[in-house]
Structure formats: C-alpha cells, structure tokens
Design a protein around this motif. Structure first.
Motif, PDB file in Angstrom:
ATOM      1  N   ASP A 171       0.806  -1.124  -0.299  1.00 26.58           N
ATOM      2  CA  ASP A 171      -0.525  -0.257   0.011  1.00 26.58           C
ATOM      3  C   ASP A 171       0.780   1.345   0.147  1.00 26.58           C
ATOM      4  N   GLY A 172       1.996   0.927  -0.384  1.00 23.67           N
ATOM      5  CA  GLY A 172       3.216   2.383  -0.525  1.00 23.67           C
ATOM      6  C   GLY A 172       2.891   2.877  -1.579  1.00 23.67           C
ATOM      7  N   ALA A 173       3.551   4.015  -1.968  1.00 24.15           N
ATOM      8  CA  ALA A 173       3.644   5.297  -2.722  1.00 24.15           C
ATOM      9  C   ALA A 173       5.279   5.649  -2.830  1.00 24.15           C
ATOM     10  N   PHE A 174       5.073   5.477  -4.048  1.00 23.88           N
ATOM     11  CA  PHE A 174       6.862   6.466  -4.788  1.00 23.88           C
ATOM     12  C   PHE A 174       6.170   7.696  -5.497  1.00 23.88           C
ATOM     13  N   THR A 175       6.808   8.187  -5.162  1.00 24.28           N
ATOM     14  CA  THR A 175       6.833  10.129  -6.511  1.00 24.28           C
ATOM     15  C   THR A 175       8.181   9.924  -7.563  1.00 24.28           C
ATOM     16  N   GLN A 176       8.452  10.436  -8.239  1.00 30.73           N
ATOM     17  CA  GLN A 176       8.922  11.216  -9.241  1.00 30.73           C
ATOM     18  C   GLN A 176       9.189  12.167  -9.611  1.00 30.73           C
ATOM     19  N   PHE A 177       9.813  13.271  -9.611  1.00 26.94           N
ATOM     20  CA  PHE A 177       9.310  14.900 -10.300  1.00 26.94           C
ATOM     21  C   PHE A 177       9.677  14.820 -11.351  1.00 26.94           C
ATOM     22  N   GLY A 178       9.643  15.796 -12.686  1.00 22.78           N
ATOM     23  CA  GLY A 178      10.163  15.598 -14.545  1.00 22.78           C
ATOM     24  C   GLY A 178       9.457  16.907 -14.233  1.00 22.78           C
ATOM     25  N   TYR A 179      10.525  17.635 -15.215  1.00 28.53           N
ATOM     26  CA  TYR A 179      10.363  19.069 -16.089  1.00 28.53           C
ATOM     27  C   TYR A 179       9.951  18.608 -16.884  1.00 28.53           C
ATOM     28  N   THR A 180       8.426  19.764 -17.246  1.00 28.60           N
ATOM     29  CA  THR A 180       7.388  19.743 -18.176  1.00 28.60           C
ATOM     30  C   THR A 180       8.438  20.080 -19.651  1.00 28.60           C
ATOM     31  N   LEU A 181       9.164  20.734 -19.627  1.00 30.54           N
ATOM     32  CA  LEU A 181      10.170  20.500 -21.309  1.00 30.54           C
ATOM     33  C   LEU A 181      10.687  19.614 -21.400  1.00 30.54           C
ATOM     34  N   THR A 182      10.533  18.613 -20.811  1.00 27.11           N
ATOM     35  CA  THR A 182      11.361  17.763 -21.316  1.00 27.11           C
ATOM     36  C   THR A 182      10.460  16.125 -21.098  1.00 27.11           C
ATOM     37  N   ARG A 183       8.954  16.408 -20.427  1.00 22.66           N
ATOM     38  CA  ARG A 183       8.583  15.217 -20.220  1.00 22.66           C
ATOM     39  C   ARG A 183       8.147  14.763 -22.035  1.00 22.66           C
ATOM     40  N   SER A 184       8.502  15.134 -23.105  1.00 22.05           N
ATOM     41  CA  SER A 184       8.165  14.762 -24.358  1.00 22.05           C
ATOM     42  C   SER A 184       9.835  13.809 -24.555  1.00 22.05           C
ATOM     43  N   LEU A 185      10.707  14.058 -23.976  1.00 21.92           N
ATOM     44  CA  LEU A 185      12.139  13.355 -24.508  1.00 21.92           C
ATOM     45  C   LEU A 185      12.537  11.914 -24.178  1.00 21.92           C
ATOM     46  N   PRO A 186      13.036  11.196 -25.000  1.00 26.34           N
ATOM     47  CA  PRO A 186      13.372   9.570 -24.494  1.00 26.34           C
ATOM     48  C   PRO A 186      13.241   9.325 -23.110  1.00 26.34           C
TER      49      PRO A 186
END
Length: 212
Positions: free
Chosen positions: A155-170
C-alpha cells in the motif's frame, strides 16, 4: 557598539543549501544533478504529499541533493518514523547529515535500496520519494523502477518529479513505460509552475513486484 541578538521566536532555522552548492554539483556532474537550481518549496510539497501525517512510517528519499524535499519530509513527520536518505554524492550527504542530525544518510546508489533496508531491519518502505534526474536511471536491467517497487509495502507510494519541458524526451517516455510495468497505478500530477523550471510529479502506487 554591541548588537542585540534577535529573540529566539524570530530566528529562522537554516534553510536548504543555497543555489551555489547546487550549481557547483551541477557543473561537476550535470547528468546526476540535472538542474543548476534546487527544487522549490511548492514542488517539495507536491512530491512529499504521500508522506503520512500519522503513525511511524518508513520514508526513503533517493537523491536528496541539498535537502529541499528532506526539509518538508522532516516537517511532515515531526520526529516520527524512520527517514532514510540515499545520496551517491558524498559532499551532499555530508551537508545533509549536518543540517538533519536525526536523518539516516547512506552514501550509496539507489540500486542498493533493498540491501540498505535489510541492513536496518526495515521490512520495506511506506513512501519513496525520488529527486533523481530521469537521465540517471540505469539503461540496463534490473530496472530501478522494479527495485523501487520491490522495496515498497503493497500500500506504499513512490513519487518522481520531472520538468515539463523534458516530458516528451526519450528518458521521460522510457521512465513512464517502466513505471507502468512496475506499478498498477501511475498518476501524472498538475504542473508546478512556481518551480523554476516548471515541473510535475508522477505518483505510482500498488507495486507489481514482489518484495523478497
């Protein structure tokens, strides 16, 4: 002429390491640091949202850097539970130990998380927060996403942030695909425009991997 110190109530606790520290580490290794600026308070609140405000949870932070997320985690826990920070950079790890005396800091790779939890007699994590840049995720098996899923309670959770400008990159597409393979639910959060650059948070729940 002597100066009168400010009353204790007006003094503020030391904030996270400044942009100078982050910039130096970025110039040393831009792949692992990814940004020349530390994360904002707004992004830190979004990333740490799953950290429970009751009980004694095990909260793990991968790649805490200068401690922007660490500060908010400490505030939410208020001394409860077990906080484990896994930081590969020994200079940043030393800074974290100095600023957070009660924090369990391991100078290690995120791939070592299962062994680190076992060494401490912790069966698994309730929340894992990642400040790792997506480009730092290994390109070969075992996938870090599977390692993380296997280290979480069901029942745990994992969070990871990213930058909107790079969300379409490989690297971003690759990470989302691997998260979908490791978790039954992956939620893409709203853009945090108060951060520079603007960012968003992925929250993954219900790990498919079996902890062992």
């Amino acid at each position: 002429m002597s100066t009168v110190p400010a009353p204790p109530a007006l003094r503020r606790p030391p904030g996270p390491a400044g942009t100078g520290t982050f910039l130096r580490e970025f110039l040393r290794d831009p792949v692992r640091t990814a940004s020349a600026l530390p994360s904002s308070r707004a992004l830190a609140r979004a990333v740490t949202a799953p950290v429970p405000e009751t009980g004694d949870p095990v909260v793990v932070e991968l790649g805490p850097g200068t401690g922007a997320f660490t500060d908010v985690i400490a505030e939410r826990l208020g001394g409860r539970g077990h906080r484990l920070a896994v930081e590969l950079n020994p200079r940043l790890a030393a800074s974290l130990r100095e600023r957070h005396p009660g924090l369990d800091v391991a100078v290690a790779d995120a791939m070592d998380l299962p062994a680190l939890l076992a060494e401490r007699g912790l069966g698994g994590a309730d929340v894992i927060v990642s400040g790792l840049p997506w480009a730092a995720y290994p390109l070969r098996e075992p996938w870090l996403t599977d390692v993380v899923a296997g280290a979480l309670h069901p029942d745990g959770a994992f969070t990871q942030f990213g930058y909107t400008l790079t969300r379409s990159l490989p690297p971003a597409r690759r990470l989302r695909a691997r998260l979908a393979g490791a978790f039954e639910e992956v939620v893409h959060g709203r853009a945090v425009t108060a951060n520079m650059p603007p960012a968003f948070v992925l929250t993954a729940r219900r790990p498919r991997a079996v902890r062992g």
